[in-house]
Design an enzyme around this catalytic site. Structure first.
Site, PDB file in Angstrom:
ATOM      1  N   ASN A 164       0.861  -1.186   0.000  1.00 37.57           N
ATOM      2  CA  ASN A 164       0.000   0.000   0.000  1.00 37.57           C
ATOM      3  C   ASN A 164       0.887   1.223   0.000  1.00 37.57           C
ATOM      4  O   ASN A 164       1.402   1.640   1.046  1.00 37.57           O
ATOM      5  CB  ASN A 164      -0.904   0.002   1.235  1.00 37.57           C
ATOM      6  CG  ASN A 164      -1.936  -1.089   1.152  1.00 37.57           C
ATOM      7  OD1 ASN A 164      -2.909  -0.986   0.407  1.00 37.57           O
ATOM      8  ND2 ASN A 164      -1.702  -2.175   1.891  1.00 37.57           N
ATOM      9  N   GLU A 165       1.103   1.758  -1.190  1.00 41.89           N
ATOM     10  CA  GLU A 165       2.016   2.870  -1.346  1.00 41.89           C
ATOM     11  C   GLU A 165       1.368   4.158  -0.848  1.00 41.89           C
ATOM     12  O   GLU A 165       0.141   4.208  -0.649  1.00 41.89           O
ATOM     13  CB  GLU A 165       2.388   3.001  -2.834  1.00 41.89           C
ATOM     14  CG  GLU A 165       3.078   1.765  -3.408  1.00 41.89           C
ATOM     15  CD  GLU A 165       4.500   1.549  -2.877  1.00 41.89           C
ATOM     16  OE1 GLU A 165       4.830   2.048  -1.784  1.00 41.89           O
ATOM     17  OE2 GLU A 165       5.279   0.861  -3.560  1.00 41.89           O
ATOM     18  N   PRO A 166       2.148   5.230  -0.611  1.00 46.65           N
ATOM     19  CA  PRO A 166       1.578   6.497  -0.163  1.00 46.65           C
ATOM     20  C   PRO A 166       0.400   6.905  -1.035  1.00 46.65           C
ATOM     21  O   PRO A 166       0.455   6.801  -2.268  1.00 46.65           O
ATOM     22  CB  PRO A 166       2.753   7.468  -0.311  1.00 46.65           C
ATOM     23  CG  PRO A 166       3.952   6.618  -0.092  1.00 46.65           C
ATOM     24  CD  PRO A 166       3.625   5.285  -0.704  1.00 46.65           C
TER      25      PRO A 166
END
Ligand code: F6R
Length: 647
Positions: A164-166
């Site tokens: 879950n990237e920024p």
């Protein structure tokens, strides 16, 4: 979910998530393994299934090692365990070396008694049009299993959890996601080069993770320290996905001391309650204040102390000027042009002893170029000042040579034999075999022993040339080829008895009064930390075994100094010896680094820093010199920095 972490008293902590700090990764992993084992066993007694959410990457490896040990030695059974992994690259072959499916098999599943039917990992092999359904099914399977009892997480340098990237929302579910460029760069060390890192991944969502009943996030090493602080102390934001864990009521961060370094309780302990004002703590507080206020130490005022939260220190120690002077002298006394002591001088505050002179010195270099990259200026000074300098090249460094380089050298070898009229039938065959192997070599396929040996030889030649350049005698160059390194892959074996014995023998032969060693506890492939542990263990054992013998005097007075490798520098307040360099010495060091031709330009497994090694070294050494100047000390062109390790 959606409850703020309950157990935190915000009035006496900046931390919004409970953090447990352990001395090192091993202790932290053992703690987490015990939590898992207790959960599994408790469920076994109640005849229930235990649903674990699992992570991959470098962080959980020691946890899985401990679980495997518990399975083998303490009869911990995984028969009632159901697992759901966080993520998988997409697309990727399940058997590819870097696939998380394969990772889990080799680190845990193949080594314990889990029922393969109970294992769930997103599938990187499915067709793109089937991914949505695959993700829906994944969520459903978690629900059907009764939800995740305990979710294990690592944390990316950009704050990601799972992949879950920024920007990932708090309501996100299992889905296909585009990897951040920073994640691809950070994970490039697992692949031969960045272009081979997949651009996509399938990951559980933030909401999937937050629905777990209990969550443990682990973080080791200084590289994680800045993001850990953001996740724990700053407001929760989608820009730092791990900070969204503040919205769970049973989450714990388990970290080692280096990962916890940026937390306010460690970075500025005077802000979080009572603080013992040791000289070290005073130096840390004043240096940080001076740098923050952009003032030389001697210009700090009583008002600065009060406004920076150091009024306590003023009350205890008196006037600002007195404290400023104390810190100024401490900083000044670390600077010396005599890394092995100044002969015949009586300087009680000098970082090194003036006698004996000359000293026997050994520089341990984990890879064949760390000596010149990290302490090239000091290396040269030690030699020029008449000390007997030895270098111990600890590993062959063979994985960091490109295939193209090998072919070039083989061509040379065969050509040389032809010129010299030597029978080339043998070497020509090696060349043909190597060429054929390299032509068919798959990405990240392990090299044949011959190719590895040739790669090692290339690096050995470069190391010898550097020593010649510095002026070191041939018989003072020692190639240790420590066995832990010789796997042909970036995954190294743990330190073994053989590694320690080889190092003890060398130390006993030389009997140095001064040992330099790489003190990196966060290099991307873990080689430096093993090299450090080998030297430390060797020194300790020699001392133990020497008790009561004539050798004791030598080993008891053998000082160990640490330098940092190519990745980072010590914090300015930690430095105990700073060796200045003139512009000419900087250039001389640069040319010394250039000798390592196989490491110039892009090297395999470069990691996240695209600068060449000489650039990293120069920027770092200049930055250290600038920091000293900012604090009000003499401005040198560059400085190399060391910390003494008391063993
Ligand atoms: C892996 C995962 C990632 C990693 C993170 C840290 O399953 O989901 O979030 O935990 O990238 O990676 P390492 O542990 O390699 O530093």
């Amino acid at each position: 979910m959606a409850k703020k972490a309950a157990s935190i008293n915000l009035s006496d902590s900046f931390e919004k998530i409970p953090v447990k700090i352990f001395t090192d990764q091993k202790d932290g992993s053992v703690f987490v393994a015990q939590q898992i084992a207790a959960l599994i066993r408790g469920k076994q007694q109640r005849k229930e299934k235990c649903v674990l959410g699992l992570a991959t990457g470098s962080t959980p490896k020691s946890l899985y090692d401990e679980l495997v040990r518990m399975h083998r030695q303490e009869k911990l059974s995984f028969k009632n365990v159901i697992t759901f992994n966080l993520d998988e690259y997409y697309p990727i072959d399940n058997n590819a070396l870097q696939s998380y499916n394969r990772f889990m098999k080799s680190h845990l599943f193949d080594l314990v008694d889990i029922n393969p039917k109970n294992i769930h990992i997103p599938n990187g092999e499915i067709k793109k049009e089937d991914i949505k359904e695959h993700c829906r099914q994944y969520e459903k399977m978690i629900k059907d299993a009764g939800g995740i009892d305990l979710q294990i997480l690592g944390i990316g340098n950009n704050g990601h959890i799972g992949f879950n990237e920024p920007g990932s929302g708090i309501y996100s579910k299992t889905r296909l996601i585009t990897l951040d460029n920073s994640t691809r760069i950070a994970n490039a060390y697992e692949f031969a080069n960045i272009s081979q890192v997949p651009r996509l991944a399938i990951t559980m969502g933030i909401s999937t993770i937050l629905q777990s009943k209990k969550i443990i996030l682990m973080a080791w090493g200084s590289a994680k320290a800045p993001v850990l602080k953001k996740a724990v102390e700053d407001d929760d934001t989608e820009q730092v996905p791990a900070s969204l864990l503040q919205n769970h009521d049973d989450v714990t961060f388990v970290v080692d001391e280096t990962a916890a370094a940026e937390l306010t309780r460690n970075k500025s302990p005077w802000l979080t309650g009572d603080c013992e004002w040791t000289p070290k703590m005073i130096k840390k507080a004043v240096v940080n204040m001076a740098l923050k206020l952009k003032k030389p130490v001697l210009s700090l005022t009583n008002t600065d102390y009060n406004e920076y939260g150091l009024s306590d220190l003023l009350v205890e120690k008196g006037d600002a000027y007195e404290i400023n002077l104390q810190v100024y002298y401490m900083l000044r006394d670390t600077i010396t042009g005599w890394p092995a002591g100044k002969p015949n001088a009586v300087i009680p505050t000098h970082p090194e002893r003036s006698s004996p002179y000359p000293k026997k010195v050994i520089i341990f270099s984990p890879h064949p170029d760390d000596d010149i990259i990290s302490m090239g200026g000091t290396f040269q000074r030690l030699h020029d000042q008449g000390h007997e300098v030895h270098v111990g090249y600890q590993t062959s460094g063979n994985i960091a040579v490109t295939d193209e380089f090998v072919t070039r050298f083989l061509d040379f070898a065969v050509g040389f034999e032809e010129i010299a009229g030597i029978d080339t039938s043998k070497s020509g065959k090696i060349l043909d075999n190597a060429r054929q192997f390299l032509a068919r070599k798959k990405s990240n396929q392990v090299d044949t022993p011959t190719i590895r040996a040739i790669k090692g030889l290339i690096r050995r030649g470069e190391a010898k040339a550097t020593c010649r350049y510095v002026g070191i005698k041939e018989e003072h160059i020692h190639f240790q080829n420590l066995p832990f390194y010789e796997t042909g892959t970036i995954e190294k074996k743990p330190m073994s008895e053989k590694d320690i014995k080889i190092t003890m023998e060398l130390l006993r032969k030389i009997k140095p009064q001064q040992v330099f060693c790489a003190g990196d506890f966060a290099d991307p492939h873990g080689t430096h930390i093993v090299c450090f542990n080998v030297v430390l263990e060797a020194l300790k054992r020699i001392r133990r075994e020497a008790e009561g013998s004539p050798n004791y005097e030598w080993i008891n007075d053998c000082w160990l100094w640490l330098y940092k490798g190519a990745w980072q520098e010590w914090n300015i307040e930690e430095i105990e010896m700073a060796i200045p360099m003139s512009p000419d010495q900087v250039l001389k060091k640069r040319f010394g680094i250039f000798i390592h031709q196989s490491q110039k330009d892009m090297v395999p497994f470069q990691g996240s820093d695209s600068r060449e090694f000489w650039q990293r070294a120069e920027e770092r050494n200049a930055a250290t010199a600038n920091l000293y100047a900012d604090l009000g000390l003499t401005h040198y062109a560059a400085m190399e920095a060391f910390v003494r390790w008391h063993y």
